[in-house]
Design a protein around this motif. Structure first.
Motif, mmCIF file in Angstrom:
data_model
loop_
_atom_site.group_PDB
_atom_site.id
_atom_site.type_symbol
_atom_site.label_atom_id
_atom_site.label_comp_id
_atom_site.label_asym_id
_atom_site.label_seq_id
_atom_site.Cartn_x
_atom_site.Cartn_y
_atom_site.Cartn_z
ATOM 1 N N ILE A 218 0.848 -1.200 0.000
ATOM 2 C CA ILE A 218 0.000 0.000 0.000
ATOM 3 C C ILE A 218 0.882 1.247 0.000
ATOM 4 O O ILE A 218 0.662 2.192 -0.759
ATOM 5 C CB ILE A 218 -0.958 -0.003 1.216
ATOM 6 N N LEU A 219 1.915 1.237 0.841
ATOM 7 C CA LEU A 219 2.838 2.385 0.887
ATOM 8 C C LEU A 219 3.574 2.542 -0.443
ATOM 9 O O LEU A 219 3.834 3.651 -0.897
ATOM 10 C CB LEU A 219 3.839 2.214 2.029
ATOM 11 N N LYS A 220 3.918 1.407 -1.061
ATOM 12 C CA LYS A 220 4.629 1.465 -2.355
ATOM 13 C C LYS A 220 3.725 2.062 -3.434
ATOM 14 O O LYS A 220 4.163 2.819 -4.283
ATOM 15 C CB LYS A 220 5.092 0.068 -2.782
ATOM 16 N N GLN A 221 2.440 1.670 -3.410
ATOM 17 C CA GLN A 221 1.544 2.150 -4.465
ATOM 18 C C GLN A 221 1.195 3.635 -4.268
ATOM 19 O O GLN A 221 1.106 4.383 -5.229
ATOM 20 C CB GLN A 221 0.256 1.314 -4.500
ATOM 21 N N TYR A 222 1.019 4.038 -3.000
ATOM 22 C CA TYR A 222 0.547 5.414 -2.764
ATOM 23 C C TYR A 222 1.628 6.354 -2.233
ATOM 24 O O TYR A 222 1.359 7.503 -1.931
ATOM 25 C CB TYR A 222 -0.662 5.389 -1.819
ATOM 26 N N LYS A 223 2.840 5.838 -2.089
ATOM 27 C CA LYS A 223 4.032 6.625 -1.729
ATOM 28 C C LYS A 223 4.016 7.236 -0.326
ATOM 29 O O LYS A 223 4.999 7.274 0.359
ATOM 30 C CB LYS A 223 4.283 7.764 -2.739
ATOM 31 N N ASP A 224 2.863 7.697 0.119
ATOM 32 C CA ASP A 224 2.816 8.422 1.384
ATOM 33 C C ASP A 224 1.626 7.915 2.188
ATOM 34 O O ASP A 224 0.510 7.830 1.659
ATOM 35 C CB ASP A 224 2.660 9.917 1.075
ATOM 36 N N VAL A 225 1.842 7.619 3.456
ATOM 37 C CA VAL A 225 0.772 7.046 4.274
ATOM 38 C C VAL A 225 -0.440 7.985 4.350
ATOM 39 O O VAL A 225 -1.583 7.542 4.443
ATOM 40 C CB VAL A 225 1.297 6.670 5.690
ATOM 41 N N ASP A 226 -0.204 9.304 4.286
ATOM 42 C CA ASP A 226 -1.324 10.254 4.378
ATOM 43 C C ASP A 226 -2.126 10.328 3.080
ATOM 44 O O ASP A 226 -3.225 10.868 3.061
ATOM 45 C CB ASP A 226 -0.801 11.649 4.747
ATOM 46 N N LYS A 227 -1.545 9.791 2.010
ATOM 47 C CA LYS A 227 -2.258 9.851 0.714
ATOM 48 C C LYS A 227 -3.000 8.549 0.412
ATOM 49 O O LYS A 227 -3.584 8.395 -0.649
ATOM 50 C CB LYS A 227 -1.252 10.135 -0.418
#
Length: 284
Positions: A218-227
């Motif tokens: 999930i972090l890899k796909q969306y780059k940023d936890v807040d996004k």
């Protein structure tokens, strides 16, 4: 660990249904003890108790219960399902998954706990693998594929989930179930259950993985936890569960159907909501 999410919705179970669930859980635990020794019993996962319950519901063998004590409940005897081939199969799958999971932990972060667990499970896993070579080859291959994707930092959640989905499909395809349509539905159920476990585990681990720098799809796909778009993740999880439910309807189970429906329709949804709520409130 990536196991232990498949649980009943206990408050909604009748007392008798809960007793039946516990009878399967304890039967798999005892079978691990008989086939693999006492220490591997500590690795028993709820997911494999569900596998035993589901496969046994498709078999025509009448169940026989016996009253026994066990290590966890020394004072009182309770009902345990008498061992049968499906219980033995679930016990072997549990040992194989626990062994490869421990090996992965050692490879991923040089966890001494993982190394120790892999060592004490190695002989039992070797024996289980000799009994079920196809399943062992499938587990080994798909975990290797998963490691490769994780090492490459795969940026697609769907792609990253594929090996674990295929692994669960391989385990749920039990060799002695004759009808092709049943086998197909079981494979479909296992596949989507695997996807759901992989995604839910990723949601559960976001905070920890961000701190440690471990791979998280999930972090890899969306780059940023807040996004991270939680609505999208939520939709993916519940859509995946709806596919598990569809496969269950195709199987048209009669035996212990209320208990199995409770797990699939209520227990898994409840677990999904609880994990998502943890993310939404920042309550990790």
């Amino acid at each position: 660990t990536m196991f232990g999410y498949v649980l009943p919705d206990k408050p909604e179970l009748k007392i008798r249904e809960y007793e039946v669930y516990r009878a399967y859980y304890c039967a798999v635990c005892k079978a691990i003890g008989r086939q693999s020794g006492q220490l591997p019993r500590m690795t028993l996962s709820y997911d494999l108790a569900f596998l035993a319950l589901l496969l046994d519901a498709l078999s025509n063998t009448p169940n026989r219960m016996k009253l026994e004590r066990c290590v966890a409940h020394v004072a009182n005897k309770h009902a345990i399902l008498e061992e049968n081939p499906i219980i033995r199969y679930a016990a072997d799958m549990n040992v194989l998954l626990a062994y490869y999971n421990a090996r992965d932990k050692w490879s991923d972060d040089r966890s001494l706990q993982g190394a120790g667990a892999a060592l004490f499970l190695a002989y039992a896993a070797k024996k289980a693998g000799q009994r079920w070579p196809r399943q062992q080859a499938c587990i080994e291959k798909e975990l290797r594929n998963l490691r490769k994707l994780e090492e490459e930092g795969c940026p697609q959640m769907d792609e990253a989930a594929e090996p674990f989905a295929k692994l669960m499909e391989g385990i749920f395809t039990y060799p002695d179930i004759a009808e092709a349509s049943v086998e197909k539905a079981l494979a479909w159920l296992g596949y989507h259950l695997g996807r759901w476990i992989y995604f839910l585990d990723a949601v559960d681990d976001i905070t920890e993985d961000r701190k440690s720098g471990n791979y998280n799809p999930i972090l890899k796909q969306y780059k940023d936890v807040d996004k991270v778009p939680l609505e999208t993740i939520e939709f993916t999880l519940f859509y995946t569960l709806s596919e598990v439910d569809k496969a269950l309807k195709v199987l048209n189970i009669q035996k212990n159907s209320d208990l199995i429906n409770n797990i699939v329709e209520s227990g898994l949804a409840q677990r999904t909501t609880a994990v998502l709520k943890g993310r939404k409130t920042g309550d990790e």
